[in-house]
Design a protein around this motif. Structure first.
Motif, mmCIF file in Angstrom:
data_model
loop_
_atom_site.group_PDB
_atom_site.id
_atom_site.type_symbol
_atom_site.label_atom_id
_atom_site.label_comp_id
_atom_site.label_asym_id
_atom_site.label_seq_id
_atom_site.Cartn_x
_atom_site.Cartn_y
_atom_site.Cartn_z
ATOM 1 N N LYS A 128 12.350 -3.690 27.184
ATOM 2 C CA LYS A 128 10.799 -3.088 26.872
ATOM 3 C C LYS A 128 9.902 -3.678 26.889
ATOM 4 O O LYS A 128 10.175 -5.402 25.657
ATOM 5 N N TYR A 162 2.808 -5.549 19.952
ATOM 6 C CA TYR A 162 3.718 -4.150 19.393
ATOM 7 C C TYR A 162 4.001 -4.752 17.496
ATOM 8 O O TYR A 162 4.778 -5.413 17.657
ATOM 9 N N ASN A 165 6.657 0.731 16.245
ATOM 10 C CA ASN A 165 5.902 2.095 17.353
ATOM 11 C C ASN A 165 5.155 2.668 17.295
ATOM 12 O O ASN A 165 4.036 2.638 18.178
ATOM 13 N N ASN A 166 4.342 2.254 16.223
ATOM 14 C CA ASN A 166 3.283 3.023 15.746
ATOM 15 C C ASN A 166 2.012 1.766 15.734
ATOM 16 O O ASN A 166 0.784 2.882 14.692
ATOM 17 N N GLU A 203 0.555 11.870 15.431
ATOM 18 C CA GLU A 203 0.097 12.601 17.281
ATOM 19 C C GLU A 203 -1.428 12.949 17.266
ATOM 20 O O GLU A 203 -2.058 12.307 18.619
ATOM 21 N N PHE A 272 -0.335 1.364 27.018
ATOM 22 C CA PHE A 272 0.095 0.200 26.274
ATOM 23 C C PHE A 272 -0.491 0.449 25.477
ATOM 24 O O PHE A 272 -0.145 -1.048 24.423
ATOM 25 N N LYS A 275 3.509 1.323 21.881
ATOM 26 C CA LYS A 275 4.959 1.392 22.017
ATOM 27 C C LYS A 275 5.858 2.707 22.534
ATOM 28 O O LYS A 275 5.782 3.556 21.641
ATOM 29 N N GLN A 276 6.251 2.690 23.564
ATOM 30 C CA GLN A 276 6.820 4.069 24.111
ATOM 31 C C GLN A 276 7.844 3.921 23.721
ATOM 32 O O GLN A 276 9.291 3.223 23.302
ATOM 33 N N GLN A 277 8.287 5.315 22.556
ATOM 34 C CA GLN A 277 9.785 5.257 21.838
ATOM 35 C C GLN A 277 11.044 6.321 22.494
ATOM 36 O O GLN A 277 10.500 6.960 23.426
#
Length: 277
Positions: A128, A162, A165-166, A203, A272, A275-277
């Motif tokens: 990833k 990253y 994740n957030n 979100e 980008f 991070k995509q979970q």
């Protein structure tokens, strides 16, 4: 400047260190990112696009200390071909304008233009995307002449990673190239780099910061804080609150201190970003 060679060596060492690290990435990673690049639109926004309005803190708001600030930016992929070291070539452009909307004729006080040519390199971990590096040649000017002219050319290196994740962190370093007779001391106020952080609380809410510090023992530099609240789950629109403290918010007044709070609407560049979970 006496710090130029040191910063250039740091930027180059960071670039080649990541280049060596990239050799351990698998071919699957390179193909995966190439597919992502080719599938996304060739023309996309670059940086946040926004219009915000506010005033100088600590003063009674009036037409002289209140304004609107606008930023637009885009990037255009120059070619789908993968360049050496699995890099990709983009043309980038940002434009920032300061608009005196509270004055009678609504004049634009200052507009700054920032085109560039960027080579982007991805790095992967466990299949990833985990890091991103961008080597860029940039020009910035205000498009004016004579005593109001401000412009400079610089080579910049941006590294993003990253942290979770957030949570995303980035560092950018730049080295001026050529002469800049109208603003030779701009790095005394803007420095030679910045650190930016972005945290997605949930979100709907994103917190951001951008910090620059000049090589001096005073407070020259700048701090920008942003709070973004998403208006709709289906749209990329945010209510954007921006706080700016410090120097070099614009080119014409790069050596003057600014203390502004503005609010408005932003269309965020989230490609980008997290991070995509």
């Amino acid at each position: 400047m006496k710090y130029n060679n040191l910063l250039l060596l740091f930027a180059l060492s960071l670039f080649f260190n990541q280049k060596t690290k990239a050799q351990s990435n698998t071919a699957i990673d390179s193909i995966q990112f190439k597919n992502v690049v080719e599938e996304m639109p060739s023309f996309t926004i670059f940086g946040d696009n926004y219009i915000i309005s506010g005033t100088t803190l600590g003063e009674t708001p009036n037409s002289n200390n209140s304004d609107a600030k606008m930023q637009i930016g885009f990037k255009q992929r120059v070619t789908n071909a993968t360049l050496p070291w699995n890099t990709f070539l983009f043309f980038t452009y940002k434009q920032k304008a300061f608009w005196d909307i509270y004055k009678k004729s609504l004049p634009f006080r200052e507009t700054n233009y920032n085109p560039g040519l960027a080579v982007i390199k991805p790095f992967f971990k466990n299949g990833k995307l985990n890091e991103l590096m961008m080597l860029q040649y940039e020009h910035e000017s205000n498009g004016r002449d004579l005593e109001f002219s401000r412009s400079w050319n610089f080579l910049s290196l941006y590294y993003m990673r990253y942290l979770s994740n957030n949570f995303t962190g980035g560092i950018k370093a730049w080295v001026p190239i050529g002469d800049k007779p109208d603003n030779n001391d701009i790095t005394d106020y803007r420095g030679f780099g910045n650190i930016d952080l972005a945290y997605k609380l949930n979100e709907n809410l994103i917190l951001e910061s951008d910090f620059r510090k000049a090589f001096s023992f005073d407070w020259k530099g700048s701090l920008m804080l942003g709070v973004n609240y998403k208006i709709s789950k289906k749209n990329n629109q945010y209510i954007y609150l921006q706080y700016y403290l410090g120097y070099s918010e614009d080119l014409i007044n790069y050596n003057q201190d600014t203390h502004k709070l503005r609010i408005g609407i932003a269309f965020k560049d989230l490609l980008f970003k997290f991070k995509q979970q």
